[in-house]
Design a protein around this motif. Structure first.
Motif, PDB file in Angstrom:
ATOM      1  N   SER A  54      58.453 -50.989 -12.331  1.00  0.00           N
ATOM      2  CA  SER A  54      58.016 -52.333 -12.723  1.00  0.00           C
ATOM      3  C   SER A  54      56.716 -52.314 -13.527  1.00  0.00           C
ATOM      4  O   SER A  54      56.508 -53.161 -14.401  1.00  0.00           O
ATOM      5  CB  SER A  54      57.886 -53.236 -11.504  1.00  0.00           C
ATOM      6  OG  SER A  54      56.995 -52.659 -10.585  1.00  0.00           O
ATOM      7  N   ASP A  55      55.840 -51.333 -13.262  1.00  0.00           N
ATOM      8  CA  ASP A  55      54.594 -51.293 -14.054  1.00  0.00           C
ATOM      9  C   ASP A  55      54.882 -50.887 -15.505  1.00  0.00           C
ATOM     10  O   ASP A  55      54.204 -51.338 -16.430  1.00  0.00           O
ATOM     11  CB  ASP A  55      53.548 -50.366 -13.417  1.00  0.00           C
ATOM     12  CG  ASP A  55      54.008 -48.937 -13.290  1.00  0.00           C
ATOM     13  OD1 ASP A  55      55.054 -48.695 -12.663  1.00  0.00           O
ATOM     14  OD2 ASP A  55      53.335 -48.038 -13.831  1.00  0.00           O
ATOM     15  N   VAL A  56      55.893 -50.062 -15.700  1.00  0.00           N
ATOM     16  CA  VAL A  56      56.293 -49.667 -17.062  1.00  0.00           C
ATOM     17  C   VAL A  56      56.864 -50.887 -17.789  1.00  0.00           C
ATOM     18  O   VAL A  56      56.574 -51.123 -18.968  1.00  0.00           O
ATOM     19  CB  VAL A  56      57.320 -48.503 -17.015  1.00  0.00           C
ATOM     20  CG1 VAL A  56      57.887 -48.206 -18.389  1.00  0.00           C
ATOM     21  CG2 VAL A  56      56.664 -47.260 -16.422  1.00  0.00           C
ATOM     22  N   VAL A  57      57.628 -51.702 -17.053  1.00  0.00           N
ATOM     23  CA  VAL A  57      58.177 -52.926 -17.648  1.00  0.00           C
ATOM     24  C   VAL A  57      57.027 -53.870 -18.016  1.00  0.00           C
ATOM     25  O   VAL A  57      56.994 -54.406 -19.131  1.00  0.00           O
ATOM     26  CB  VAL A  57      59.168 -53.627 -16.691  1.00  0.00           C
ATOM     27  CG1 VAL A  57      59.598 -54.980 -17.248  1.00  0.00           C
ATOM     28  CG2 VAL A  57      60.378 -52.749 -16.449  1.00  0.00           C
ATOM     29  N   THR A  58      56.068 -54.037 -17.101  1.00  0.00           N
ATOM     30  CA  THR A  58      54.948 -54.954 -17.379  1.00  0.00           C
ATOM     31  C   THR A  58      54.236 -54.537 -18.667  1.00  0.00           C
ATOM     32  O   THR A  58      54.036 -55.358 -19.576  1.00  0.00           O
ATOM     33  CB  THR A  58      53.927 -54.967 -16.211  1.00  0.00           C
ATOM     34  OG1 THR A  58      54.619 -55.227 -15.005  1.00  0.00           O
ATOM     35  CG2 THR A  58      52.850 -56.010 -16.420  1.00  0.00           C
ATOM     36  N   PHE A  59      53.873 -53.266 -18.757  1.00  0.00           N
ATOM     37  CA  PHE A  59      53.127 -52.777 -19.926  1.00  0.00           C
ATOM     38  C   PHE A  59      53.912 -53.005 -21.224  1.00  0.00           C
ATOM     39  O   PHE A  59      53.389 -53.566 -22.190  1.00  0.00           O
ATOM     40  CB  PHE A  59      52.824 -51.277 -19.746  1.00  0.00           C
ATOM     41  CG  PHE A  59      52.070 -50.667 -20.901  1.00  0.00           C
ATOM     42  CD1 PHE A  59      50.684 -50.680 -20.930  1.00  0.00           C
ATOM     43  CD2 PHE A  59      52.746 -50.086 -21.961  1.00  0.00           C
ATOM     44  CE1 PHE A  59      49.994 -50.114 -22.002  1.00  0.00           C
ATOM     45  CE2 PHE A  59      52.062 -49.535 -23.038  1.00  0.00           C
ATOM     46  CZ  PHE A  59      50.687 -49.549 -23.050  1.00  0.00           C
ATOM     47  N   ASN A  60      55.156 -52.605 -21.219  1.00  0.00           N
ATOM     48  CA  ASN A  60      55.938 -52.674 -22.461  1.00  0.00           C
ATOM     49  C   ASN A  60      56.362 -54.099 -22.798  1.00  0.00           C
ATOM     50  O   ASN A  60      56.385 -54.485 -23.973  1.00  0.00           O
ATOM     51  CB  ASN A  60      57.144 -51.735 -22.376  1.00  0.00           C
ATOM     52  CG  ASN A  60      56.709 -50.282 -22.458  1.00  0.00           C
ATOM     53  OD1 ASN A  60      56.406 -49.778 -23.531  1.00  0.00           O
ATOM     54  ND2 ASN A  60      56.623 -49.617 -21.313  1.00  0.00           N
ATOM     55  N   LEU A  61      56.688 -54.884 -21.775  1.00  0.00           N
ATOM     56  CA  LEU A  61      57.054 -56.281 -22.013  1.00  0.00           C
ATOM     57  C   LEU A  61      55.863 -57.054 -22.601  1.00  0.00           C
ATOM     58  O   LEU A  61      56.016 -57.849 -23.540  1.00  0.00           O
ATOM     59  CB  LEU A  61      57.518 -56.926 -20.695  1.00  0.00           C
ATOM     60  CG  LEU A  61      57.991 -58.358 -20.805  1.00  0.00           C
ATOM     61  CD1 LEU A  61      59.397 -58.422 -21.395  1.00  0.00           C
ATOM     62  CD2 LEU A  61      57.997 -59.039 -19.438  1.00  0.00           C
ATOM     63  N   MET A  62      54.692 -56.790 -22.043  1.00  0.00           N
ATOM     64  CA  MET A  62      53.492 -57.475 -22.540  1.00  0.00           C
ATOM     65  C   MET A  62      53.140 -57.015 -23.961  1.00  0.00           C
ATOM     66  O   MET A  62      52.600 -57.782 -24.752  1.00  0.00           O
ATOM     67  CB  MET A  62      52.313 -57.250 -21.587  1.00  0.00           C
ATOM     68  CG  MET A  62      52.507 -57.925 -20.253  1.00  0.00           C
ATOM     69  SD  MET A  62      52.801 -59.705 -20.430  1.00  0.00           S
ATOM     70  CE  MET A  62      53.452 -60.089 -18.820  1.00  0.00           C
TER      71      MET A  62
END
Lengths: 87, 433
Positions: A54-62
């Motif tokens: 989920s932290d990888v998603v947060t970084f890339n989504l943002m």
């Protein structure tokens, strides 16, 4: 007109690590954008569907949001997670 | 043979708030100033802050006019993305130094349109958002950067040439090389600022390992209008936090990590952030774990009391460890100093109020002379009480946090002192009336 990129290409080589990083971002970007094609989703929902941390998603989504490919929508009923959608 | 430049009176090293203030003061009374900044924009750390304490004025609104005034001043020449080395003192009011300008690979024809940035396929951590989000390999560091010219991060560039292809101003220039210039000056002001403590040096707090443990600078970025996320969110899973903890004195007043002194700003910036968080997240609980709250400046105590009135909880407690639960929440284990007991509390986001450390860049800039360092690695002030800007080298002065931890108003005062002492030195040695 001659491009200056040809000049620096003769002087520098791109490391494998840098090439890998670009490929990795392209892969994650594709996964996230594909998952948002159907409907707006929260970060935990995207993480579950893409099998990404989920932290990888947060970084890339943002990052995608910063460059205008994704926008934030409403927050869920529990006032915890925002939904994100394609622009 | 490097190019030579002369005709300058003062070299100011560092383009943060202290360097700008000192440069402007001197430029306004007619001295020719050369201002050198190692970053790609002037503005220092202040330009990245949300608001200032205790007035809660917008930091960018204060600093941006000063940045513009510095950039436009006819008596100030600015070099960004540049460093100073090999400073030599030849005689009184006679210094030489080498200015090293790194290539941006983008010329001043850049209009700041950011089309190159949009097209660039590379994403790396954005250091101006403290790694919370990505940036491209060609980028403008932040919206109010000065100069607002793109730069290419050549180490992370894949040399695809897309930026050059799409640039409407033909401003991309990969033929740029590092340039060295020898400069002659009469006096120097060191305004190199400070470094922030790296909390990875305290593994018991879990920074780097637990994504919901963030630094105060990361929280600061989450509170500005140009924030990395769409709201204040947890980096681990994008959840809006509702129970936030601050751990004061992370990397300050701690012999074990080599910084025994107080950083002077952490208590008040944490109180400020707590107030801003209560505005941004009205339902959130904010707890501050502290050893002592040092609210010593004008209006600071009232500001601290105001945060208590708003509902911020203050616990006199020394935090020992932070552990993460499966749901990403964090268990803070601390010594309740008032009760003399070890306790645990769960929070969904922890902010480490990181301290200020000396930026020791100045130690390697000098060639035939040595500049003194104090016991805490800052520039040594030889006459702190009567000539606070004086260093161990006659004609070299210090401004702002290069001499020790201090807040923004004190940095500006210190820069005022440095510019006054520099002007006095130049007049004395010039035999001006």
């Amino acid at each position: 007109m001659e491009k200056t990129i040809d000049y620096i290409k003769k002087k520098r080589t791109v490391s494998e690590e840098v090439k890998e990083k670009r490929k990795e971002f392209a892969r994650i970007k594709k996964l996230i954008l594909k998952t948002l094609e159907t409907e707006p989703k929260t970060i935990p929902q995207i993480a579950k569907e893409t099998q990404l941390p989920s932290d990888v998603v947060t970084f890339n989504l943002m990052t995608l949001r910063k460059y205008g490919e994704v926008i934030a929508g409403d927050i869920d009923d529990m006032d915890e997670y925002f939904f994100y959608k394609l622009k | 043979m490097p190019e030579q430049k002369s005709g300058y009176d003062v070299l100011v090293i560092g383009g943060g708030i202290a360097g700008e203030e000192a440069a402007l003061n001197l430029a306004n009374i007619g001295y020719k100033v050369i201002l050198v900044e190692k970053d790609i924009s002037i503005g220092g750390k202040m330009i990245h802050l949300s608001k200032v304490f205790p007035t809660l004025d917008c930091a960018a609104c204060i600093t941006t006019p000063k940045v513009s005034e510095t950039a436009r001043h006819p008596n100030i020449s600015i070099f960004t993305n540049s460093e100073v080395k090999d400073i030599e003192k030849n005689s009184e009011k006679n210094f030489t130094a080498t200015l090293v300008e790194k290539p941006r690979y983008v010329t001043e024809d850049c209009t700041g349109c950011q089309i190159c940035e949009e097209k660039c396929p590379v994403v790396v951590n954005d250091q101006y958002q403290w790694d919370l989000v990505g940036r491209k390999a060609v980028y403008i560091p932040f919206s109010i950067a000065n100069p607002r010219i793109a730069v290419i991060d050549i180490e992370n560039c894949i040399l695809c040439g897309l930026c050059e292809k799409v640039c409407p101003a033909n401003a991309i220039d990969f033929t740029q090389e590092e340039k060295q210039t020898e400069i002659k000056i009469k006096s120097i002001i060191i305004a190199t600022g400070y470094d922030l403590f790296d909390p990875e040096l305290m593994p018991r707090y879990g920074f780097g390992k637990y994504k919901n443990v963030v630094t105060s600078m990361q929280m600061e970025r989450q509170l500005v209008p140009t924030r990395p996320y769409n709201a204040v969110l947890r980096p681990k899973d994008g959840k809006m936090p509702d129970n936030i903890a601050y751990v004061l004195c992370t990397g300050s007043r701690d012999e074990t990590i080599g910084n025994p002194i107080c950083s002077q700003v952490c208590c008040m910036y944490s109180v400020k952030q707590a107030q801003l968080l209560m505005g941004a997240l009205p339902m959130a609980d904010v707890t501050i774990y502290y050893i002592h709250v040092r609210a010593f400046g004008k209006g600071f105590c009232e500001f601290y009391q105001q945060s208590k009135g708003m509902g911020v909880e203050f616990i006199k407690g020394k935090v020992g460890t932070i552990k993460e639960n499966e749901n990403g929440n964090l268990v803070v284990r601390y010594e309740d100093i008032e009760e003399g007991k070890v306790k645990e509390a769960e929070h969904d986001l922890v902010v480490l109020s990181v301290g200020i450390l000396a930026n020791t860049d100045f130690t390697t800039m000098f060639k035939n002379i040595k500049i003194g360092q104090d016991n805490f690695n800052y520039v040594k002030q030889t006459d702190e009480l009567t000539n606070p800007a004086k260093t161990t080298i006659e004609g070299v002065f210090v401004a702002g946090t290069a001499s020790g931890p201090m807040d923004i108003p004190d940095s500006i005062l210190s820069a005022g002192a440095a510019s006054a002492e520099t002007a006095s030195y130049l007049r004395r040695t010039n035999n001006e009336k």
